[in-house]
Design a protein around this motif. Sequence first.
Motif, PDB file in Angstrom:
ATOM      1  N   PRO A  40       0.782   7.743 -11.249  1.00 53.44           N
ATOM      2  CA  PRO A  40       0.790   8.896 -12.165  1.00 53.44           C
ATOM      3  C   PRO A  40      -0.580   9.544 -12.396  1.00 53.44           C
ATOM      4  O   PRO A  40      -0.662  10.528 -13.133  1.00 53.44           O
ATOM      5  CB  PRO A  40       1.349   8.325 -13.467  1.00 53.44           C
ATOM      6  CG  PRO A  40       1.169   6.865 -13.390  1.00 53.44           C
ATOM      7  CD  PRO A  40       0.990   6.468 -11.962  1.00 53.44           C
ATOM      8  N   ARG A 167      -5.845  -5.817  -7.564  1.00 54.89           N
ATOM      9  CA  ARG A 167      -6.900  -4.837  -7.268  1.00 54.89           C
ATOM     10  C   ARG A 167      -7.498  -4.195  -8.519  1.00 54.89           C
ATOM     11  O   ARG A 167      -8.585  -3.637  -8.465  1.00 54.89           O
ATOM     12  CB  ARG A 167      -6.384  -3.766  -6.304  1.00 54.89           C
ATOM     13  CG  ARG A 167      -5.340  -2.835  -6.889  1.00 54.89           C
ATOM     14  CD  ARG A 167      -4.745  -1.948  -5.784  1.00 54.89           C
ATOM     15  NE  ARG A 167      -4.024  -0.792  -6.290  1.00 54.89           N
ATOM     16  CZ  ARG A 167      -2.763  -0.836  -6.736  1.00 54.89           C
ATOM     17  NH1 ARG A 167      -2.104  -1.977  -6.761  1.00 54.89           N
ATOM     18  NH2 ARG A 167      -2.177   0.269  -7.162  1.00 54.89           N
ATOM     19  N   LYS A 202       5.884   2.671  -0.393  1.00 54.44           N
ATOM     20  CA  LYS A 202       6.991   2.766  -1.353  1.00 54.44           C
ATOM     21  C   LYS A 202       8.302   3.177  -0.678  1.00 54.44           C
ATOM     22  O   LYS A 202       9.347   3.241  -1.333  1.00 54.44           O
ATOM     23  CB  LYS A 202       6.652   3.771  -2.461  1.00 54.44           C
ATOM     24  CG  LYS A 202       5.423   3.401  -3.306  1.00 54.44           C
ATOM     25  CD  LYS A 202       5.681   2.201  -4.189  1.00 54.44           C
ATOM     26  CE  LYS A 202       4.421   1.657  -4.840  1.00 54.44           C
ATOM     27  NZ  LYS A 202       3.921   2.431  -5.937  1.00 54.44           N
TER      28      LYS A 202
HETATM   29  C1  GLP Z   1       2.635  -1.599 -12.411  1.00 54.53           C
HETATM   30  C2  GLP Z   1       3.201  -0.795 -13.587  1.00 54.53           C
HETATM   31  C3  GLP Z   1       4.362   0.078 -13.143  1.00 54.53           C
HETATM   32  C4  GLP Z   1       3.975   0.866 -11.909  1.00 54.53           C
HETATM   33  C5  GLP Z   1       3.666  -0.086 -10.791  1.00 54.53           C
HETATM   34  C6  GLP Z   1       3.301   0.608  -9.484  1.00 54.53           C
HETATM   35  O1  GLP Z   1       3.350  -2.756 -12.144  1.00 54.53           O
HETATM   36  N1  GLP Z   1       3.617  -1.640 -14.642  1.00 54.53           N
HETATM   37  O2  GLP Z   1       4.717   0.943 -14.213  1.00 54.53           O
HETATM   38  O3  GLP Z   1       5.023   1.720 -11.540  1.00 54.53           O
HETATM   39  O4  GLP Z   1       2.545  -0.877 -11.205  1.00 54.53           O
HETATM   40  O5  GLP Z   1       1.936   0.900  -9.445  1.00 54.53           O
HETATM   41  P1  GLP Z   1       1.254   1.919  -8.479  1.00 54.53           P
HETATM   42  O6  GLP Z   1       1.585   3.268  -8.979  1.00 54.53           O
HETATM   43  O7  GLP Z   1      -0.210   1.626  -8.601  1.00 54.53           O
HETATM   44  O8  GLP Z   1       1.786   1.650  -7.127  1.00 54.53           O
END
Ligand code: GLP
Length: 260
Positions: A40, A167, A202
């Motif tokens: 985000p 990370r 993803k």
């Molecule tokens: C964490 C958060 C999630 C997020 C996920 C993926 O586990 N709690 O809300 O969606 O990471 O993270 P990234 O956007 O860095 O791939």
Amino acid sequence: MEIIIQKTAEEGSAVGGRIVAKLIQHKPTAVLGLATGSTPLKLYREMIKWHKEQGLDFSQVTTFNLDEYVGLSADHYASYSRFMNENLFDELNVPTQNIHIPNGLPENLAEHCAAYEREMVDAGGLDLQVLGIGSDGHLGFNEPTSSFASRTRIKTLDQQTVEDNQRFFKEGEEVPRHVITMGLGTIMEARTCLLFAFGEGKADAVAEMVEGSVSAMMPASVLQFHRDARIILDEAAASKLKKADYYKWVYSNKPEWQQY
Ligand code: GLP
């Protein structure tokens, strides 16, 4: 589900920014559910741009974050509280008292989680929940086999998630094993769910979430039951979707009044 495929994460995040801006213009007291993770970040930059360049006013907005690590204080460098301040709140005019993030060091954990749920209800419920997706399909920190009816509570992280999130921690420092997260039932009550996923990493989770069976093994698949779930993807994250061409066709043929 509405599947929105854009060429890049930047373009996808710009669409997301417009959706958030439209909501706040229409309802200045909007209640936003917010997420952390790297996904985000570009959306948050768009929201900051809307605020600074277009004067989008967040002074009546209320926010609730999805989750927090248990054991980290709000000012720990890896806490989600710190993450939100540094990446969003320091640049917006959301009043501090309107910002809600689970407390990683609550005196009484169960009571804190129940109070968090009550505060969301008292605020009028979430108008829009921003979501990312974990590589194992988790939403917030609702790991595989989380109940679709779950509410804000403590969870133990999957080893995969611990590895994925290492990370964000300094070398030699361990990712906490426990977290507080809104439940899938909590998330499903948001009026709109806006999920972002970018990058090839993803693609499998996205394909299962959108086109696979609804299963607690893929927590994000619960969104198939949501009446307004919008999934914003870049080409790489959409690369394993069987009906990608159809989703693009639908998006390019949206009636003007439905466009973002
Ligand atoms: C964490 C958060 C999630 C997020 C996920 C993926 O586990 N709690 O809300 O969606 O990471 O993270 P990234 O956007 O860095 O791939």
